[in-house]
Each structure stands twice: as C-alpha cells, then as structure tokens.
Scaffold this motif. Structure first.
Motif, PDB file in Angstrom:
ATOM      1  N   PHE A  33     -24.865 -34.497 -40.918  1.00 54.25           N
ATOM      2  CA  PHE A  33     -24.102 -34.156 -39.721  1.00 54.25           C
ATOM      3  C   PHE A  33     -23.086 -33.043 -39.974  1.00 54.25           C
ATOM      4  N   GLU A  34     -22.530 -32.981 -41.156  1.00 53.24           N
ATOM      5  CA  GLU A  34     -21.499 -31.974 -41.453  1.00 53.24           C
ATOM      6  C   GLU A  34     -22.045 -30.766 -42.193  1.00 53.24           C
ATOM      7  N   ARG A  35     -23.371 -30.687 -42.390  1.00 52.67           N
ATOM      8  CA  ARG A  35     -23.912 -29.549 -43.138  1.00 52.67           C
ATOM      9  C   ARG A  35     -23.740 -28.249 -42.342  1.00 52.67           C
ATOM     10  N   LYS A  36     -23.634 -27.148 -43.078  1.00 54.71           N
ATOM     11  CA  LYS A  36     -23.547 -25.833 -42.439  1.00 54.71           C
ATOM     12  C   LYS A  36     -24.936 -25.442 -41.944  1.00 54.71           C
ATOM     13  N   THR A  37     -25.048 -25.103 -40.677  1.00 56.56           N
ATOM     14  CA  THR A  37     -26.356 -24.788 -40.107  1.00 56.56           C
ATOM     15  C   THR A  37     -26.736 -23.329 -40.370  1.00 56.56           C
ATOM     16  N   HIS A  38     -28.047 -23.062 -40.274  1.00 53.78           N
ATOM     17  CA  HIS A  38     -28.579 -21.712 -40.445  1.00 53.78           C
ATOM     18  C   HIS A  38     -28.811 -21.090 -39.065  1.00 53.78           C
ATOM     19  N   SER A  39     -28.622 -19.785 -38.969  1.00 54.64           N
ATOM     20  CA  SER A  39     -28.784 -19.084 -37.693  1.00 54.64           C
ATOM     21  C   SER A  39     -30.208 -18.557 -37.536  1.00 54.64           C
ATOM     22  N   LEU A  40     -30.901 -19.032 -36.498  1.00 56.03           N
ATOM     23  CA  LEU A  40     -32.232 -18.518 -36.202  1.00 56.03           C
ATOM     24  C   LEU A  40     -32.147 -17.094 -35.662  1.00 56.03           C
ATOM     25  N   LYS A  41     -31.106 -16.796 -34.905  1.00 51.98           N
ATOM     26  CA  LYS A  41     -30.928 -15.439 -34.377  1.00 51.98           C
ATOM     27  C   LYS A  41     -30.937 -14.417 -35.508  1.00 51.98           C
ATOM     28  N   GLU A  42     -30.163 -14.692 -36.534  1.00 53.76           N
ATOM     29  CA  GLU A  42     -30.066 -13.749 -37.647  1.00 53.76           C
ATOM     30  C   GLU A  42     -31.362 -13.694 -38.441  1.00 53.76           C
ATOM     31  N   SER A  43     -31.998 -14.847 -38.587  1.00 59.15           N
ATOM     32  CA  SER A  43     -33.237 -14.901 -39.357  1.00 59.15           C
ATOM     33  C   SER A  43     -34.373 -14.146 -38.657  1.00 59.15           C
ATOM     34  N   ILE A  44     -34.414 -14.220 -37.329  1.00 54.78           N
ATOM     35  CA  ILE A  44     -35.422 -13.465 -36.574  1.00 54.78           C
ATOM     36  C   ILE A  44     -35.208 -11.966 -36.762  1.00 54.78           C
ATOM     37  N   ASN A  46     -33.890 -10.462 -39.304  1.00 57.00           N
ATOM     38  CA  ASN A  46     -33.994 -10.002 -40.690  1.00 57.00           C
ATOM     39  C   ASN A  46     -35.324 -10.309 -41.372  1.00 57.00           C
ATOM     40  N   LYS A  47     -36.187 -11.105 -40.716  1.00 56.00           N
ATOM     41  CA  LYS A  47     -37.466 -11.458 -41.347  1.00 56.00           C
ATOM     42  C   LYS A  47     -38.622 -11.134 -40.400  1.00 56.00           C
ATOM     43  N   SER A  48     -39.714 -11.855 -40.521  1.00 54.42           N
ATOM     44  CA  SER A  48     -40.941 -11.549 -39.776  1.00 54.42           C
ATOM     45  C   SER A  48     -40.830 -11.784 -38.278  1.00 54.42           C
ATOM     46  N   GLY A  49     -39.886 -12.632 -37.872  1.00 54.60           N
ATOM     47  CA  GLY A  49     -39.775 -13.006 -36.461  1.00 54.60           C
ATOM     48  C   GLY A  49     -40.625 -14.216 -36.113  1.00 54.60           C
ATOM     49  N   ILE A  50     -41.460 -14.668 -37.028  1.00 54.64           N
ATOM     50  CA  ILE A  50     -42.337 -15.805 -36.738  1.00 54.64           C
ATOM     51  C   ILE A  50     -41.590 -17.127 -36.927  1.00 54.64           C
ATOM     52  N   ILE A  51     -41.629 -17.934 -35.881  1.00 54.86           N
ATOM     53  CA  ILE A  51     -41.173 -19.324 -35.974  1.00 54.86           C
ATOM     54  C   ILE A  51     -42.455 -20.136 -36.103  1.00 54.86           C
ATOM     55  N   ALA A  52     -42.739 -20.578 -37.312  1.00 57.40           N
ATOM     56  CA  ALA A  52     -44.015 -21.237 -37.592  1.00 57.40           C
ATOM     57  C   ALA A  52     -43.867 -22.743 -37.366  1.00 57.40           C
ATOM     58  N   GLU A  53     -44.832 -23.310 -36.685  1.00 52.08           N
ATOM     59  CA  GLU A  53     -44.693 -24.678 -36.192  1.00 52.08           C
ATOM     60  C   GLU A  53     -45.567 -25.692 -36.934  1.00 52.08           C
ATOM     61  N   GLU A  78     -42.112 -21.048 -45.218  1.00 51.43           N
ATOM     62  CA  GLU A  78     -40.891 -20.408 -45.723  1.00 51.43           C
ATOM     63  C   GLU A  78     -41.216 -19.402 -46.830  1.00 51.43           C
ATOM     64  N   ASN A  79     -42.059 -19.799 -47.766  1.00 49.89           N
ATOM     65  CA  ASN A  79     -42.367 -18.946 -48.917  1.00 49.89           C
ATOM     66  C   ASN A  79     -43.008 -17.629 -48.515  1.00 49.89           C
ATOM     67  N   PHE A  80     -43.760 -17.634 -47.407  1.00 48.39           N
ATOM     68  CA  PHE A  80     -44.468 -16.421 -47.010  1.00 48.39           C
ATOM     69  C   PHE A  80     -43.810 -15.705 -45.832  1.00 48.39           C
ATOM     70  N   GLY A  81     -42.511 -15.956 -45.645  1.00 47.54           N
ATOM     71  CA  GLY A  81     -41.723 -15.084 -44.795  1.00 47.54           C
ATOM     72  C   GLY A  81     -41.420 -15.510 -43.377  1.00 47.54           C
ATOM     73  N   ALA A  82     -41.663 -16.778 -43.018  1.00 49.06           N
ATOM     74  CA  ALA A  82     -41.303 -17.222 -41.666  1.00 49.06           C
ATOM     75  C   ALA A  82     -39.801 -17.086 -41.443  1.00 49.06           C
ATOM     76  N   SER A  83     -39.426 -16.741 -40.232  1.00 46.74           N
ATOM     77  CA  SER A  83     -38.009 -16.668 -39.880  1.00 46.74           C
ATOM     78  C   SER A  83     -37.419 -18.048 -39.635  1.00 46.74           C
ATOM     79  N   GLY A  84     -38.270 -18.953 -39.204  1.00 42.11           N
ATOM     80  CA  GLY A  84     -37.803 -20.305 -38.912  1.00 42.11           C
ATOM     81  C   GLY A  84     -38.970 -21.262 -38.848  1.00 42.11           C
ATOM     82  N   ILE A  85     -38.635 -22.533 -38.795  1.00 44.74           N
ATOM     83  CA  ILE A  85     -39.626 -23.602 -38.708  1.00 44.74           C
ATOM     84  C   ILE A  85     -39.407 -24.363 -37.397  1.00 44.74           C
TER      85      ILE A  85
END
Length: 257
Positions: A33-44, A46-53, A78-85
């Motif tokens: 609950f208190e973990r620092k979250t990652h930004s999908l906006k920034e990841s899109i 800076n990376k491939s733009g793919i949100i792999a499902e 993740e290893n092959f460059g997805a921006s998000g899951i």
C-alpha cells in the motif's frame, strides 16, 4: 442485456462479497500500500509504447490461453521492452484474479495496470493493496461525474488513470486530470472492431493528451497504421496470448517495430 450489462451486475455482487471479507483498514495495511508507484505516462514516452496484456480468456473469444502463468509471460514482456503490463483481474468473464498481480509485483519494475470493471471506491483501495500503478476506467460503465471522482481518488492513492472510450458521446467523460486516454477499437456491446473509428475519436481529443489504442490489434500492419495515425501507446493482449508461448511471440514482435 448486453455482455457489459451482465458483467457489471456480476461485479456488484463480487464487490459486496469482497467488502464482507476484507475491510478497508486491512487493505491499507497491505505490504504494497505504501510502495512508490511507477508512471505509465512516462514509460509510454520513453519505451515502445506497448502495454502488453496477460489475459486468459474473454467473453468474445472464450479461452485464449489457460496454460501459462503470469510471471513467465509478463517477465518476458518487461525484458523485451514493454512500457507497461496490463493484467485482467475479473474472474467470471476473463479468468483473472487479484493474485495474478500479487504474484508478479515484486519481480516487475515497470507499471502494472489493473484491468477490471471499476465501479466502486473499494476497488481502488484493493488495487493499491496488490501493487497496481494504473487503474482502467471504462466510460461506458460510468458517468462523467464518477470518472472525475474516481480520478481524484486514484491520484490521492498515487495511481494513474487510463480512461477508455469507444464512442463520440463518451468524449464528455474526459477531463483535464485524466492521465491517459485509451480508445477501444472493439465495441464492448457487440465486440466489432473498427480501427478507423478509433482514429476519428483520437482526432477529437486535445493534442497534448497521451492516447492508447486498445484491442483489435491483430498484426504488425495494424500496429503501424495506428502509430502513423499518432497513437502514443498500444494495449495488446490477444495477439500475444493466443500463442502457445506468449513470451516468445512478444519477443518476435518487439524486434520488428
């Protein structure tokens, strides 16, 4: 009733059951609950733009792939460059569950989208407690006022919002606090796919809004068409999951883009 209507009716019962079993206080005491979250906006950006499902099944396709586990698949994403899951957590219609996120959170360092039918505040605390970074809001399930309310709550919990729309009328659900707009190429009521319709909707959004094409991306040509039309991100699940080895399918796709 449409399939979407049936899903929402079932979701209300599911939420009521969850509330009776697990209190908000217990969710807030989760280790994530208190973990620092990652930004999908920034990841899109800076990376491939793919949100792999990761998706086992759907109402329109039935069982897609029930033979692979979340970690082996999303680690490769993740290893092959997805921006998000993106991970489906709806059980009755998509075969997912909350543990699909819990079981990979410690191993995945990119943003995780909880993909579900979010209609109650309780689900946002639930998402935070399992380590989600981003919440999907489906416009066809919500009023514009609910979208505003849920966006504020997600931001309060340090999570981002991906608002999914499909019709011109649903453009009114957009507000300036929305982080990302997803345009579903597949109509949730009849499950027909129309890429050109999605392009027309995208062109009606403010120019600075990060846009994601969702669903119905069946090949490299579809991906390239949508990218040329200005989409920043691409939510893709079935294309990879329908393969015996989704991880390898993503690897093969990633070297072509």
């Amino acid at each position: 009733m449409t399939i979407l209507d049936k899903i929402i009716e079932r979701k209300k019962l599911e939420i009521a059951g969850a509330k009776s079993r697990i209190s908000l206080d217990r969710l807030k005491n989760s280790g994530f609950f208190e973990r620092k979250t990652h930004s999908l906006k920034e990841s899109i950006k800076n990376k491939s733009g793919i949100i792999a499902e990761f998706k086992r099944q759907s109402p329109s396709k039935g069982i897609i792939n029930n033979n692979v586990g979340p970690l082996e698949v999303v680690s490769a994403y993740e290893n092959f460059g997805a921006s998000g899951i993106s991970i489906l957590t709806d059980h009755d219609f998509f075969g997912g569950n909350l543990n699909d996120i819990l079981s990979v959170r410690n191993d995945i360092k990119i943003p995780i989208l909880r993909k579900d039918f979010m209609i109650d505040e309780y689900q946002f605390y639930e998402a935070k407690s399992i380590g989600a970074d981003v919440i999907l809001l489906i416009a066809s399930c919500l009023s514009p006022a609910q979208v505003e309310e849920f966006t504020a709550l997600a931001h309060e919990l340090k999570m981002e919002i991906l608002l999914e729309i499909h019709t011109e009328d649903e453009l009114k659900h957009f507000n300036s606090r929305i982080d990302i707009v997803g345009i579903n190429n597949r109509n949730l009521k009849d499950f027909k796919v129309d890429l050109q319709h999605s392009v027309q909707l995208k062109n009606q959004l403010p120019k600075d809004v990060l846009s994601v094409a969702e669903s119905g991306i069946y090949n490299l040509e579809d991906f390239q068409f949508l990218k040329e039309k200005g989409f920043d991100g691409f939510l893709m699940g079935e294309y990879f999951m329908k393969n015996t080895n989704p991880a390898k399918a993503f690897e093969n796709f990633s070297v072509q883009i």
